[in-house]
Design a protein around this motif. Structure first.
Motif, PDB file in Angstrom:
ATOM      1  N   LEU A   6       0.853  -1.177   0.000  1.00 20.33           N
ATOM      2  CA  LEU A   6       0.000   0.000   0.000  1.00 20.33           C
ATOM      3  C   LEU A   6       0.893   1.232   0.000  1.00 20.33           C
ATOM      4  O   LEU A   6       1.937   1.235   0.637  1.00 20.33           O
ATOM      5  N   PRO A   7       0.500   2.300  -0.680  1.00 17.61           N
ATOM      6  CA  PRO A   7       1.320   3.491  -0.729  1.00 17.61           C
ATOM      7  C   PRO A   7       1.312   4.215   0.608  1.00 17.61           C
ATOM      8  O   PRO A   7       0.353   4.871   0.931  1.00 17.61           O
ATOM      9  N   GLN A   8       2.313   4.024   1.418  1.00 14.79           N
ATOM     10  CA  GLN A   8       2.534   4.716   2.688  1.00 14.79           C
ATOM     11  C   GLN A   8       1.258   5.354   3.226  1.00 14.79           C
ATOM     12  O   GLN A   8       1.103   6.557   3.312  1.00 14.79           O
ATOM     13  N   SER A   9       0.267   4.526   3.581  1.00 13.51           N
ATOM     14  CA  SER A   9      -1.026   5.071   3.981  1.00 13.51           C
ATOM     15  C   SER A   9      -1.006   5.667   5.368  1.00 13.51           C
ATOM     16  O   SER A   9      -1.902   6.382   5.752  1.00 13.51           O
ATOM     17  N   VAL A 117      -8.621  15.252  -3.078  1.00 17.67           N
ATOM     18  CA  VAL A 117      -7.563  14.901  -4.040  1.00 17.67           C
ATOM     19  C   VAL A 117      -6.685  16.113  -4.325  1.00 17.67           C
ATOM     20  O   VAL A 117      -5.456  15.997  -4.395  1.00 17.67           O
ATOM     21  N   GLU A 118      -7.298  17.285  -4.467  1.00 18.72           N
ATOM     22  CA  GLU A 118      -6.513  18.516  -4.688  1.00 18.72           C
ATOM     23  C   GLU A 118      -5.538  18.740  -3.535  1.00 18.72           C
ATOM     24  O   GLU A 118      -4.369  19.082  -3.749  1.00 18.72           O
ATOM     25  N   LEU A 119      -6.018  18.554  -2.311  1.00 18.45           N
ATOM     26  CA  LEU A 119      -5.152  18.712  -1.141  1.00 18.45           C
ATOM     27  C   LEU A 119      -4.010  17.704  -1.156  1.00 18.45           C
ATOM     28  O   LEU A 119      -2.866  18.029  -0.836  1.00 18.45           O
ATOM     29  N   ALA A 120      -4.336  16.465  -1.536  1.00 20.57           N
ATOM     30  CA  ALA A 120      -3.310  15.421  -1.577  1.00 20.57           C
ATOM     31  C   ALA A 120      -2.265  15.721  -2.638  1.00 20.57           C
ATOM     32  O   ALA A 120      -1.065  15.502  -2.426  1.00 20.57           O
ATOM     33  N   VAL A 121      -2.700  16.253  -3.790  1.00 22.65           N
ATOM     34  CA  VAL A 121      -1.752  16.617  -4.854  1.00 22.65           C
ATOM     35  C   VAL A 121      -0.802  17.698  -4.348  1.00 22.65           C
ATOM     36  O   VAL A 121       0.418  17.627  -4.555  1.00 22.65           O
ATOM     37  N   ASP A 122      -1.351  18.716  -3.665  1.00 19.31           N
ATOM     38  CA  ASP A 122      -0.500  19.777  -3.101  1.00 19.31           C
ATOM     39  C   ASP A 122       0.476  19.207  -2.078  1.00 19.31           C
ATOM     40  O   ASP A 122       1.643  19.612  -2.019  1.00 19.31           O
ATOM     41  N   MET A 123      -0.001  18.250  -1.285  1.00 21.14           N
ATOM     42  CA  MET A 123       0.837  17.633  -0.250  1.00 21.14           C
ATOM     43  C   MET A 123       2.000  16.868  -0.878  1.00 21.14           C
ATOM     44  O   MET A 123       3.162  17.042  -0.498  1.00 21.14           O
ATOM     45  N   GLU A 262      -3.587   7.516  -4.886  1.00 19.07           N
ATOM     46  CA  GLU A 262      -3.396   6.327  -4.032  1.00 19.07           C
ATOM     47  C   GLU A 262      -3.465   6.695  -2.556  1.00 19.07           C
ATOM     48  O   GLU A 262      -4.060   5.981  -1.747  1.00 19.07           O
ATOM     49  N   ARG A 263      -2.871   7.838  -2.213  1.00 16.78           N
ATOM     50  CA  ARG A 263      -2.872   8.255  -0.805  1.00 16.78           C
ATOM     51  C   ARG A 263      -4.282   8.584  -0.331  1.00 16.78           C
ATOM     52  O   ARG A 263      -4.657   8.271   0.802  1.00 16.78           O
ATOM     53  N   VAL A 264      -5.062   9.229  -1.198  1.00 15.94           N
ATOM     54  CA  VAL A 264      -6.457   9.529  -0.845  1.00 15.94           C
ATOM     55  C   VAL A 264      -7.240   8.242  -0.646  1.00 15.94           C
ATOM     56  O   VAL A 264      -7.984   8.084   0.326  1.00 15.94           O
ATOM     57  N   ASN A 308     -15.104  10.642 -10.359  1.00 17.53           N
ATOM     58  CA  ASN A 308     -14.269  11.127 -11.460  1.00 17.53           C
ATOM     59  C   ASN A 308     -13.641  12.458 -11.064  1.00 17.53           C
ATOM     60  O   ASN A 308     -14.341  13.416 -10.755  1.00 17.53           O
ATOM     61  N   THR A 309     -12.314  12.522 -11.048  1.00 17.68           N
ATOM     62  CA  THR A 309     -11.611  13.774 -10.761  1.00 17.68           C
ATOM     63  C   THR A 309     -10.660  14.069 -11.916  1.00 17.68           C
ATOM     64  O   THR A 309     -10.407  13.207 -12.760  1.00 17.68           O
ATOM     65  N   LYS A 310     -10.102  15.284 -11.925  1.00 17.88           N
ATOM     66  CA  LYS A 310      -9.188  15.656 -13.013  1.00 17.88           C
ATOM     67  C   LYS A 310      -7.880  14.867 -12.949  1.00 17.88           C
ATOM     68  O   LYS A 310      -7.102  14.884 -13.886  1.00 17.88           O
ATOM     69  N   TYR A 311      -7.631  14.179 -11.811  1.00 19.75           N
ATOM     70  CA  TYR A 311      -6.399  13.393 -11.679  1.00 19.75           C
ATOM     71  C   TYR A 311      -6.661  11.898 -11.859  1.00 19.75           C
ATOM     72  O   TYR A 311      -5.777  11.086 -11.630  1.00 19.75           O
ATOM     73  N   GLY A 312      -7.875  11.543 -12.256  1.00 15.93           N
ATOM     74  CA  GLY A 312      -8.200  10.136 -12.476  1.00 15.93           C
ATOM     75  C   GLY A 312      -9.358   9.695 -11.593  1.00 15.93           C
ATOM     76  O   GLY A 312      -9.902  10.472 -10.802  1.00 15.93           O
ATOM     77  N   MET A 313      -9.748   8.448 -11.734  1.00 16.35           N
ATOM     78  CA  MET A 313     -10.861   7.889 -10.957  1.00 16.35           C
ATOM     79  C   MET A 313     -10.378   7.571  -9.543  1.00 16.35           C
ATOM     80  O   MET A 313      -9.303   7.013  -9.355  1.00 16.35           O
ATOM     81  N   VAL A 314     -11.197   7.930  -8.553  1.00 17.26           N
ATOM     82  CA  VAL A 314     -10.854   7.710  -7.150  1.00 17.26           C
ATOM     83  C   VAL A 314     -11.947   6.864  -6.497  1.00 17.26           C
ATOM     84  O   VAL A 314     -13.126   7.216  -6.557  1.00 17.26           O
TER      85      VAL A 314
END
Length: 460
Positions: A6-9, A117-123, A262-264, A308-314
């Motif tokens: 798992l990606p460092q959850s 997801v936007e917050l995670a991308v910034d992180m 993945e983190r989200v 559906n988000t601009k960074y892919g399906m979540v």
């Protein structure tokens, strides 16, 4: 048993902490509410345990969502926020009352996942920028020196070319040393700055803003790059701009987006506040119909769906949802049964009294008293609070809460602001820079307002 990848959850600090230690960490910021802290500590520890399971079993284990029940100002939001910071997880707080059924004024329920997801991308972008900073600084410095040095002219003889290169190298190194020593900070240099422009479009009826954003960016990828403009800026500003450009070049945004999604999916925490505001009794009319509609819209997100988000399906199957509400008028059983079932852990938070107020004022890392002392210290004013002063502040806050609306620890903010109003205003001009706040000072500043019930309703 083969552990699941798992990606460092869970952050490295949280991985090392036991539930008891997680509660101890939360105790540094939130007073009381032991049951709520236990519940979130177990939820965080279970995420770490899930990482060690076989993939097929880990996929089946969904997080146990938590419903916090308690009056306002007792620490519900703060517990969730501190937990997310401890776990280094993407965290967002939303208010259930902001969402409405499609067709009414309000936000689309899926926007909570998109915002997360936007917050995670910034992180993730911030983490990657830190990783590449040293390399980017070197590149930015070389680019700045290129701008400051004139291009070397080619000459006929080989010896002269070698001497010219040597001289250019020496000049470059001298400039580099001056740059490091700050001797060039007052000089200016011309650089190409990219303008951030966004063209205006008419949104087609029936389409969500998110979908329009995705479609336009797919169709016209070059439209949003912005034009460059030549600007003359001071060298420190130019270096900062070039550093940012170099960092962006070194970061693979596709990898950032993938990691963020993945983190989200594996570690995201969504805090839904005021969930009691959308709990309507059965058989009700008017706004209750809309409230139940909002519950039914939230339900698939909490159950597990794909957004559906601009960074892919979540997928939201493994996002932890923490809901909170005062439930003064309604009760948890007024929520639709399907939504109730998705919050199996119920914890009740206790109302705060005088003793808790005394502890809130002094014990936490960022206690209110410490905050005001630090703020006034910037003006050179040294204030001290005596023990009896803190007791009187807690007494007045409790009294106002009992007489008017009980807003919990938030009452301390209004009381402290009124108490220090005079000092805060006069701080830059005070001749006496050392002040002791005692019980007599508290009485003088607050007693008359607290005694006048009508006045305290407006001021405190």
């Amino acid at each position: 048993m083969t552990p699941i990848y798992l990606p460092q959850s869970v952050g490295p600090l949280a991985q090392a902490l036991t539930p008891r230690q997680i509660v101890a960490e939360l105790d540094k910021y939130v007073i009381g509410q032991h049951n709520a802290k236990r519940a979130v500590a177990i939820a965080l520890r279970n995420r770490m345990r899930r990482q060690k399971l076989a993939p097929e079993l880990a996929e089946e284990i969904a997080p146990k969502n938590i419903l916090m029940i308690g009056p306002t100002g007792v620490g519900k939001t703060e517990i969730a926020r501190r937990l997310a910071r401890l776990a280094q997880s993407p965290f967002i707080k939303v208010e259930a009352s902001k969402f409405t059924e499609v067709g009414y004024v309000g936000r689309d329920v899926e926007s909570m996942v998109r915002d997360l997801v936007e917050l995670a991308v910034d992180m993730v972008r911030g983490e990657r920028m830190t990783e590449v900073r040293i390399k980017a600084e070197q590149h930015a410095e070389e680019r700045l020196l290129d701008l400051m040095l004139p291009p070397t002219r080619s000459v006929g003889f080989e010896e002269d070319q070698g001497a010219g290169r040597e001289q250019a190298h020496e000049t470059r190194e001298k400039l580099r040393a001056q740059l490091h020593d700050g001797k060039l900070d007052q000089r200016f240099v011309e650089i190409d700055v990219r303008e951030k422009s966004f063209p205006s479009f008419e949104i087609i009826a029936g389409s969500s803003v998110e979908e329009v954003d995705i479609n336009i960016k797919d169709m016209l990828p070059g439209l949003f790059q912005g034009r460059t403009r030549r600007r003359r800026v001071p060298i420190p500003e130019a270096l900062e701009y070039l550093l940012e450009e170099e960092q962006q070049k070194l970061i693979d945004m596709e990898s950032v987006s993938r990691t963020a999604v993945e983190r989200v999916e594996q570690a995201g925490i969504i805090f839904i506040d005021e969930i009691d505001k959308i709990a309507g009794r059965e058989g009700g009319q008017g706004p209750d119909v809309s409230r139940e509609g909002v519950q039914r819209d939230i339900l698939p997100i909490v159950e597990g769906t794909t957004v559906n988000t601009k960074y892919g399906m979540v997928t939201t199957d493994h996002i932890l949802f923490i809901a909170a509400g005062a439930f003064h008028v309604s009760k948890p059983s007024d929520l639709i049964p399907e939504l109730q079932g998705r919050f199996p852990i119920r914890v009740e938070l206790n109302a705060l009294g005088r003793d808790e107020f005394v502890r809130i004022l002094t014990e936490p890392k960022s206690a209110l008293v410490k905050q005001y002392m630090a703020l006034l210290e910037t003006e050179g004013v040294d204030i001290r609070f005596t023990t009896d002063a803190i007791d009187r502040i807690a007494d007045f806050a409790t009294l106002v809460n009992d007489r008017t609306e009980n807003i919990g620890a938030r009452r301390l903010h209004t009381v402290m602001e009124k108490l220090l109003d005079e000092i805060s205003f006069e701080a830059p001009d005070l001749p006496e820079k050392s002040i002791t706040i005692d019980a007599a000072y508290v009485e003088r500043m607050l007693a008359d307002i607290v005694k006048n019930e009508d006045l305290s309703r407006y001021i405190l």
